[in-house]
Design a protein around this motif. Structure first.
Motif, short mmCIF file in Angstrom:
data_model
loop_
_atom_site.label_atom_id
_atom_site.label_comp_id
_atom_site.label_asym_id
_atom_site.label_seq_id
_atom_site.Cartn_x
_atom_site.Cartn_y
_atom_site.Cartn_z
N TYR A 85 0.81 -1.18 -0.08
CA TYR A 85 0.12 0.10 0.01
C TYR A 85 0.93 1.26 -0.13
CZ TYR A 85 -3.56 3.31 1.41
OH TYR A 85 -4.37 4.44 1.57
N VAL A 86 0.48 2.37 -0.92
CA VAL A 86 1.32 3.37 -0.93
C VAL A 86 1.72 4.24 0.21
CG1 VAL A 86 -0.71 4.79 -1.72
CG2 VAL A 86 1.49 5.39 -2.62
N ASP A 87 0.56 4.27 1.10
CA ASP A 87 0.84 4.89 2.46
C ASP A 87 1.84 4.37 3.15
OD1 ASP A 87 0.32 7.66 3.61
OD2 ASP A 87 -1.13 6.60 4.93
N ASP A 88 1.86 2.82 3.15
CA ASP A 88 2.95 2.11 4.12
C ASP A 88 4.50 2.45 3.50
OD1 ASP A 88 1.05 0.69 5.58
OD2 ASP A 88 0.80 -0.66 4.27
N VAL A 89 4.48 2.78 2.16
CA VAL A 89 5.87 3.00 1.64
C VAL A 89 6.17 4.45 2.10
CG1 VAL A 89 7.04 3.62 -0.54
CG2 VAL A 89 5.43 1.79 -0.63
N ALA A 90 5.18 5.26 2.17
CA ALA A 90 5.48 6.85 2.56
C ALA A 90 5.73 6.61 4.16
CB ALA A 90 4.03 7.59 2.49
N LYS A 91 5.20 5.81 4.99
CA LYS A 91 5.31 5.88 6.35
C LYS A 91 6.81 5.36 6.29
CE LYS A 91 0.95 4.05 8.22
NZ LYS A 91 0.37 2.76 8.61
N ALA A 92 7.42 4.33 5.71
CA ALA A 92 8.61 3.83 5.79
C ALA A 92 9.62 5.19 5.51
CB ALA A 92 8.98 2.60 4.89
N ALA A 93 9.31 6.05 4.49
CA ALA A 93 10.39 7.20 3.98
C ALA A 93 9.97 8.11 5.01
CB ALA A 93 9.48 7.65 2.59
N VAL A 94 8.97 8.42 5.84
CA VAL A 94 8.97 9.38 6.83
C VAL A 94 10.00 8.90 7.97
CG1 VAL A 94 7.68 10.40 8.50
CG2 VAL A 94 6.74 10.09 6.32
N GLY B 294 14.97 9.73 10.82
CA GLY B 294 16.19 9.02 11.49
C GLY B 294 15.74 7.72 12.25
N ALA B 295 14.60 7.48 11.97
CA ALA B 295 13.77 6.20 12.78
C ALA B 295 14.27 5.03 12.00
CB ALA B 295 12.61 6.44 13.39
N ALA B 296 14.93 5.00 11.04
CA ALA B 296 15.16 3.75 10.35
C ALA B 296 16.74 3.48 10.09
CB ALA B 296 14.38 3.72 8.92
N ARG B 297 17.18 2.37 10.55
CA ARG B 297 18.68 2.30 10.31
C ARG B 297 19.18 2.47 8.72
NH1 ARG B 297 21.31 -2.85 10.82
NH2 ARG B 297 19.33 -3.97 11.36
N PRO B 298 20.23 2.93 8.57
CA PRO B 298 20.61 3.23 7.14
C PRO B 298 20.55 1.59 6.36
CG PRO B 298 22.11 4.36 8.51
CD PRO B 298 21.26 3.57 9.50
N GLY B 299 20.23 1.62 5.19
CA GLY B 299 20.56 0.20 4.51
C GLY B 299 19.45 0.14 3.68
N VAL B 300 19.29 -1.09 2.96
CA VAL B 300 18.17 -1.54 2.11
C VAL B 300 17.07 -2.07 2.52
CG1 VAL B 300 17.88 -2.52 -0.19
CG2 VAL B 300 20.17 -1.49 0.13
N TYR B 301 15.96 -1.68 2.45
CA TYR B 301 14.65 -2.28 3.02
C TYR B 301 13.78 -2.70 1.83
CZ TYR B 301 15.59 0.12 7.20
OH TYR B 301 16.30 0.29 8.48
N GLU B 302 13.50 -3.93 1.73
CA GLU B 302 12.59 -4.44 0.67
C GLU B 302 10.97 -4.52 1.26
OE1 GLU B 302 15.27 -6.77 -2.47
OE2 GLU B 302 13.69 -7.76 -1.47
N LEU B 303 10.01 -3.63 0.70
CA LEU B 303 8.71 -3.49 1.05
C LEU B 303 7.88 -4.30 0.31
CD1 LEU B 303 9.10 0.31 1.68
CD2 LEU B 303 9.74 -1.40 3.33
N GLY B 304 7.21 -5.10 0.91
CA GLY B 304 5.90 -5.97 0.26
C GLY B 304 4.90 -5.99 1.35
N GLY B 305 3.64 -6.12 0.87
CA GLY B 305 2.47 -6.30 1.53
C GLY B 305 2.26 -7.78 2.21
N PRO B 306 1.36 -7.86 3.03
CA PRO B 306 1.03 -8.97 3.68
C PRO B 306 1.06 -10.40 2.86
CG PRO B 306 -0.82 -7.64 4.16
CD PRO B 306 0.05 -7.02 3.26
N ASP B 307 0.49 -10.22 1.49
CA ASP B 307 0.17 -11.40 0.58
C ASP B 307 0.69 -11.40 -0.67
OD1 ASP B 307 -1.95 -12.24 2.37
OD2 ASP B 307 -3.19 -10.22 1.78
N VAL B 308 1.31 -12.57 -1.08
CA VAL B 308 1.87 -12.88 -2.18
C VAL B 308 0.87 -13.50 -3.35
CG1 VAL B 308 3.57 -14.17 -3.40
CG2 VAL B 308 4.13 -12.92 -1.20
N HIS B 309 0.84 -12.84 -4.44
CA HIS B 309 -0.28 -13.37 -5.44
C HIS B 309 0.51 -13.58 -6.77
CE1 HIS B 309 -3.80 -13.71 -2.92
NE2 HIS B 309 -3.55 -12.43 -2.34
#
Ligand SMILES: NC(=O)c1ccc[n+]([C@@H]2O[C@H](COP(=O)([O-])OP(=O)(O)OC[C@H]3O[C@@H](n4cnc5c(N)ncnc54)[C@H](OP(=O)(O)O)[C@@H]3O)[C@@H](O)[C@H]2O)c1
Length: 336
Positions: free
Chosen positions: A188-197, A202-217
């Motif tokens: 969901y787009v707003d979940d990506v936005a939350k991660a960016a915020v 500075g609440a996220a450790r530097p590095g690479v994050y892979e962002l996927g929703g709860p379901d794989v289809h």
């Protein structure tokens, strides 16, 4: 004085959600895009003067420096799905990303969030994925403390995925798709936005994050879910990769010989190469769990914006209940 964040591509699908969240957090927001006149809709995200679209092209040093000057943080949400004019994959997603990171570092910016994509790989046979991979490496070289976000396919009211395929159902009884078995993990787009915020604050450790929703289809399952939500029945036809390559080649050729007058927004060969690979979060990568974000499921959101593709649009539910009142409760009034 409140802090200032520059969001490159802050008028785009993902960027506008980041801009809205940063404004809510009380930051001043510069939305840096090529066409600020088309981005004035971001102004009401904050109080008067808090969110301002400005002109910048990430292919150009001077405008990028002007956009970053004085900012405490930078988010780069610029990306393209197909090349158009001078906006080539390598220039935008590799050199452009590198430029933003280098100038952010030179200007003394504290935090950089860079939006990439799952599948970013400098060795990929797809120019899109290769430019994303090269871009990530260049960002980390110039700004080692950067937070890099790699979303899977992103969904939300303005998405180009569900809206596009739902729109196609209006034109006939079949729904064609390349790679019906390729798997996605829509986020969901707003979940990506939350991660960016979190990256900006500075609440996220530097590095690479892979962002996927709860379901794989698989693609086919996603289309089935979408059809169920819009109350339509369509035959989902899987186009084989070899046929899709030919179709993409024809569209690419048309774009080339018309010097871009015809823009291939339909299907490119590069997209077909990407569709061969699953687009899901890899094992062992940081993701939402490390950020403490619980991603929202598609089912909770899709209905809110796909209802307009139902045969009766906003009246679909009222029509169905009226039919039931007339005694046709046994008919399946939801299909067309
Ligand atoms: N949407 C998805 O499903 C998805 C999935 C995985 C990863 N991503 C990544 O997420 C990021 C955001 O994607 P999106 O879907 O939000 O894209 P989008 O809706 O197409 O938005 C792109 C933004 O970038 C700006 N832009 C384009 N070229 C530019 C340039 N040369 N200089 C400055 N600004 C430029 C556009 O505004 P102007 O045209 O006015 O300049 C627009 O604001 C991208 O990196 C993308 O690769 C997206």
């Amino acid at each position: 004085m409140s802090k200032l964040v520059t969001i490159f591509g802050g008028s785009g699908f993902v960027g506008r959600y980041v801009a809205r969240r940063m404004a809510k957090e009380g930051w001043r927001v510069r939305v840096a895009v090529r066409r600020p006149n088309e981005a004035i809709f971001v102004r009401p995200y904050g109080v008067v003067g808090q969110v301002e679209p400005i002109l910048a092209n990430i292919r150009d040093d001077d405008s990028v420096r002007a956009a970053i000057h004085g900012a405490d943080a930078v988010v780069n949400c610029v990306g393209i799905l197909a090349e158009r004019g001078k906006n080539k994959f390598n220039l935008v997603q590799n050199h452009g990303a590198a430029r933003v990171a280098r100038i952010a570092s030179e200007e003394g910016v504290s935090r950089l969030v860079h939006v990439s994509a799952i599948g970013a790989d400098a060795k990929s046979d797809s120019t899109y994925a290769e430019s994303k991979g090269d871009g990530e490496a260049a960002v980390l070289e110039a700004f080692p403390r950067a937070v890099i976000l790699r979303p899977s396919i992103v969904f939300g009211p303005e998405d180009q995925f569900f809206n596009r395929f739902a729109g196609m159902t209006r034109f006939g009884p079949v729904l064609p798709g390349v790679g019906p078995d390729t798997r996605f993990q829509p986020v969901y787009v707003d979940d990506v936005a939350k991660a960016a915020v979190m990256g900006v604050q500075g609440a996220a450790r530097p590095g690479v994050y892979e962002l996927g929703g709860p379901d794989v289809h698989s693609f086919r399952e996603l289309m089935q879910l979408m059809l169920q939500i819009i109350h339509r029945r369509r035959l989902i036809i899987g186009i084989p990769f070899w046929a899709a390559m030919i179709m993409g080649g024809v569209f690419d050729f048309l774009q080339a010989i018309t010097l871009g007058v015809f823009h291939n927004g339909l299907l490119t060969r590069d997209q077909v190469r990407n569709l061969r690979r699953d687009n899901v979060v890899s094992d062992g990568r940081m993701g939402f769990a490390e950020l403490g974000i619980e991603p929202i499921a598609m089912e909770a959101v899709l209905e809110d914006y796909l209802w307009r593709f139902r045969p009766g649009g906003q009246y679909a539910v009222a029509q169905a209940s009226a039919k039931n009142l007339k005694g046709g409760s046994k008919r399946n009034s939801f299909s067309s």
